[in-house]
Scaffold this motif. Structure first.
Motif, PDB file in Angstrom:
ATOM      1  N   UNK A 116     -41.347 -57.021 -18.898  1.00 23.29           N
ATOM      2  CA  UNK A 116     -41.420 -58.177 -18.007  1.00 23.29           C
ATOM      3  C   UNK A 116     -42.772 -58.878 -18.137  1.00 23.29           C
ATOM      4  N   UNK A 117     -42.777 -60.163 -17.838  1.00 24.52           N
ATOM      5  CA  UNK A 117     -44.018 -60.936 -17.908  1.00 24.52           C
ATOM      6  C   UNK A 117     -45.019 -60.475 -16.855  1.00 24.52           C
ATOM      7  N   UNK A 118     -44.488 -60.104 -15.694  1.00 23.34           N
ATOM      8  CA  UNK A 118     -45.343 -59.637 -14.606  1.00 23.34           C
ATOM      9  C   UNK A 118     -44.910 -58.229 -14.201  1.00 23.34           C
ATOM     10  N   UNK A 119     -45.823 -57.431 -13.669  1.00 19.17           N
ATOM     11  CA  UNK A 119     -45.453 -56.081 -13.221  1.00 19.17           C
ATOM     12  C   UNK A 119     -44.373 -56.125 -12.150  1.00 19.17           C
ATOM     13  N   UNK A 120     -43.443 -55.177 -12.225  1.00 18.76           N
ATOM     14  CA  UNK A 120     -42.423 -55.034 -11.195  1.00 18.76           C
ATOM     15  C   UNK A 120     -42.599 -53.673 -10.539  1.00 18.76           C
ATOM     16  N   UNK A 121     -42.094 -53.551  -9.320  1.00 14.21           N
ATOM     17  CA  UNK A 121     -42.269 -52.301  -8.589  1.00 14.21           C
ATOM     18  C   UNK A 121     -41.211 -51.293  -9.005  1.00 14.21           C
ATOM     19  N   UNK A 122     -41.654 -50.072  -9.259  1.00 17.03           N
ATOM     20  CA  UNK A 122     -40.761 -48.982  -9.622  1.00 17.03           C
ATOM     21  C   UNK A 122     -40.295 -48.262  -8.364  1.00 17.03           C
ATOM     22  N   UNK A 123     -39.260 -47.441  -8.497  1.00 18.92           N
ATOM     23  CA  UNK A 123     -38.756 -46.703  -7.339  1.00 18.92           C
ATOM     24  C   UNK A 123     -39.806 -45.746  -6.788  1.00 18.92           C
ATOM     25  N   UNK A 124     -40.767 -45.361  -7.640  1.00 18.32           N
ATOM     26  CA  UNK A 124     -41.839 -44.464  -7.200  1.00 18.32           C
ATOM     27  C   UNK A 124     -42.863 -45.175  -6.331  1.00 18.32           C
ATOM     28  N   UNK A 125     -42.807 -46.514  -6.319  1.00 14.51           N
ATOM     29  CA  UNK A 125     -43.790 -47.296  -5.588  1.00 14.51           C
ATOM     30  C   UNK A 125     -44.847 -47.903  -6.486  1.00 14.51           C
ATOM     31  N   UNK A 150     -32.374 -38.985 -14.456  1.00 14.40           N
ATOM     32  CA  UNK A 150     -32.569 -39.949 -15.538  1.00 14.40           C
ATOM     33  C   UNK A 150     -34.039 -40.131 -15.898  1.00 14.40           C
ATOM     34  N   UNK A 151     -34.872 -40.542 -14.932  1.00 10.55           N
ATOM     35  CA  UNK A 151     -36.275 -40.841 -15.225  1.00 10.55           C
ATOM     36  C   UNK A 151     -37.180 -40.101 -14.250  1.00 10.55           C
ATOM     37  N   UNK A 152     -38.284 -39.577 -14.764  1.00 13.97           N
ATOM     38  CA  UNK A 152     -39.326 -38.995 -13.912  1.00 13.97           C
ATOM     39  C   UNK A 152     -40.565 -39.878 -14.009  1.00 13.97           C
ATOM     40  N   UNK A 153     -41.093 -40.260 -12.863  1.00 14.60           N
ATOM     41  CA  UNK A 153     -42.316 -41.078 -12.848  1.00 14.60           C
ATOM     42  C   UNK A 153     -43.431 -40.261 -12.199  1.00 14.60           C
ATOM     43  N   UNK A 154     -43.545 -40.343 -10.895  1.00 12.12           N
ATOM     44  CA  UNK A 154     -44.538 -39.507 -10.212  1.00 12.12           C
ATOM     45  C   UNK A 154     -43.997 -38.118  -9.920  1.00 12.12           C
ATOM     46  N   UNK A 155     -42.669 -37.988  -9.920  1.00 14.27           N
ATOM     47  CA  UNK A 155     -42.048 -36.694  -9.641  1.00 14.27           C
ATOM     48  C   UNK A 155     -41.660 -36.493  -8.193  1.00 14.27           C
ATOM     49  N   UNK A 156     -41.899 -37.488  -7.340  1.00 12.71           N
ATOM     50  CA  UNK A 156     -41.622 -37.292  -5.911  1.00 12.71           C
ATOM     51  C   UNK A 156     -40.125 -37.144  -5.629  1.00 12.71           C
ATOM     52  N   UNK A 157     -39.289 -37.923  -6.326  1.00 12.03           N
ATOM     53  CA  UNK A 157     -37.841 -37.794  -6.115  1.00 12.03           C
ATOM     54  C   UNK A 157     -37.349 -36.424  -6.562  1.00 12.03           C
ATOM     55  N   UNK A 158     -37.828 -35.982  -7.726  1.00 10.41           N
ATOM     56  CA  UNK A 158     -37.451 -34.656  -8.214  1.00 10.41           C
ATOM     57  C   UNK A 158     -37.919 -33.575  -7.250  1.00 10.41           C
ATOM     58  N   UNK A 159     -39.111 -33.759  -6.703  1.00 13.53           N
ATOM     59  CA  UNK A 159     -39.644 -32.781  -5.755  1.00 13.53           C
ATOM     60  C   UNK A 159     -38.777 -32.709  -4.501  1.00 13.53           C
TER      61      UNK A 159
END
Length: 441
Positions: free
Chosen positions: A271-280, A374-383
């Motif tokens: 994306x041209x500009x940053x977008x917010x991920x589910x991790x925040x 599917x995706x791990x970012x910060x790991x909070x959802x997995x935790x």
């Protein structure tokens, strides 16, 4: 074609490995046929969990007789791996047919043949009639291929002519040795010529010192890397086999998953500009693995790779699958179905209607669970998934994802005693494959 590629897929999914174990006991150390047979049966029993195929070298097994060969092939069938007789069969019509019939009687799934008699079609026809797969000697390992196999035939090297004859005959697999004289572009061209279903069997990694990385990068999904003496003659064969199998599998999973993410429409988004991920967090690079499920080929590939990875680390039973709503549910459902195990999923927030559950499905106290997402970012959802399963009495110590964004999930899960396993990861190699500048994310 025979069903060799289907047998390959089942065996690789069962073991999670692309290692082909080469059984070639040295006659100098095991001069008696019975001692060589006993050695091979012992190695097959102790090492089968680390490989998806076993290649028996006929020259090293001379004297074991039909009964000895059948003991080996029956042992391979019991553990679900593909058995290959490396006999380099080659002769005129009737003699070649007699050889094929003998190989069938011995119980092998496939055998190797060479093309120099010019009757590959006859050999393949007889083999398929007997339900056997055929690997065509295409390019030998080490430096052996440089002398003859690269000789010009018209405007192409000789090995191209072999491939052409193999394709015309419906050969099931091709022996393409690991060699410094065969580069990545040539391997990619071999794969293009033979198609995606054919299996590439690559000897030369072990004692010959060949590097499989070019094959893994360019050889497509269906590859086998043969290693023999470096494993079977090691001081601790299972330990060596485990290390080699894991390294080969991790490389293959990374390459194949990365290619799927990069090439499947809608998965890799810049994306041209940053977008917010589910991790925040925020990023210009967004990986939408849900788009993988919209593409049948990518969905099937990722499912095979994930099931193989779980099988390699957990076996095929004794656990259930846990995931998070909603992104993890499609893959977790496919994986649970292919493994024949149960599934539960965790909501990030408790449902405020019906039974007001946070965990859907039945968590069995004391039962082992494997996280799939599917995706791990910060790991909070997995935790959160781990905590919810543990609060209900489940045991969860491993968490598998398609893609790790390298933003702390591995460290966070490790702190609570959970190992994160990813098929692919956001790192320099992935970005280079995608043609993306590191500053983008």
């Amino acid at each position: 074609m025979s069903s060799l590629w289907e047998k390959y897929d089942r065996a690789v999914e069962l073991s999670g490995s692309i290692l082909c174990l080469g059984l070639d006991p040295p006659p100098s150390a095991y001069p008696e046929p019975d001692s060589r047979l006993k050695f091979c049966l012992n190695r097959l029993q102790s090492l089968s969990r680390y490989c998806s195929a076993v290649k028996m070298n006929e020259n090293h097994l001379r004297g074991v007789g039909e009964e000895g060969h059948r003991k080996l092939t029956e042992a391979a069938k019991r553990v679900g791996i593909v058995s290959i007789l490396d006999c380099k069969l080659g002769d005129i019509g009737e003699t070649a047919r007699a050889g094929v019939q003998t190989i069938s009687r011995l119980g092998y799934d496939a055998f190797t043949t060479h093309p120099l008699f010019g009757n590959v079609g006859e050999v393949v026809e007889e083999a398929h009639r007997e339900g056997l797969g055929v690997f065509l000697l295409t390019y030998p390992s080490g430096t052996y291929g440089e002398k003859y196999f690269r000789l010009a035939v018209g405007d192409r090297p000789l090995y191209w002519r072999f491939i052409q004859e193999g394709v015309e005959a419906g050969v099931d697999g091709y022996v393409v040795g690991l060699s410094s004289s065969l580069n990545e572009e040539e391997i990619a061209e071999v794969r293009r010529l033979i198609g995606q279903e054919a299996v590439i069997l690559a000897p030369g990694m072990g004692a010959q010192g060949g590097d499989p990385i070019h094959l893994i990068r360019a050889g497509g999904e269906r590859i086998l890397v043969n290693v023999g003496r470096s494993i079977i003659l090691a001081e601790d064969p299972p330990a060596v086999a485990a290390v080699i199998s894991e390294r080969l599998s991790r490389q293959r999973e990374f390459i194949q998953t990365s290619k799927a993410i990069i090439s499947t429409k809608g998965v890799l988004n810049i994306h041209d500009k940053p977008i917010q991920l589910s991790s925040g967090g925020w990023s210009r690079l967004y990986i939408d693995c849900r788009a993988l499920y919209s593409d049948p080929a990518s969905r099937s590939l990722i499912a095979r790779l994930m099931v193989g990875a779980i099988s390699r680390h957990m076996g095929r039973s004794g656990f259930d699958i846990a995931t998070t709503a909603t992104a993890g549910i499609p893959l977790a459902s496919i994986v649970a179905d292919r493994l024949g195990v149960g599934l539960v999923y965790v909501r990030m927030e408790k449902k405020m209607h019906g039974l007001e559950r946070r965990v859907e499905g039945v968590v069995k106290p004391g039962k082992v669970y494997v996280g799939v997402d599917d995706v791990a970012t910060t790991g909070r959802s997995a935790l959160e998934c781990v905590k919810a399963v543990r609060e209900m009495g489940g045991v969860i110590e491993k968490y598998f994802v398609i893609f790790d964004r390298s933003e702390g999930a591995e460290r966070l899960l490790r702190e609570v005693g959970v190992e994160l396993y990813y098929l692919a990861q956001l790192n320099k190699e992935f970005l280079d494959m995608a043609g993306v500048d590191e500053k983008t994310w």
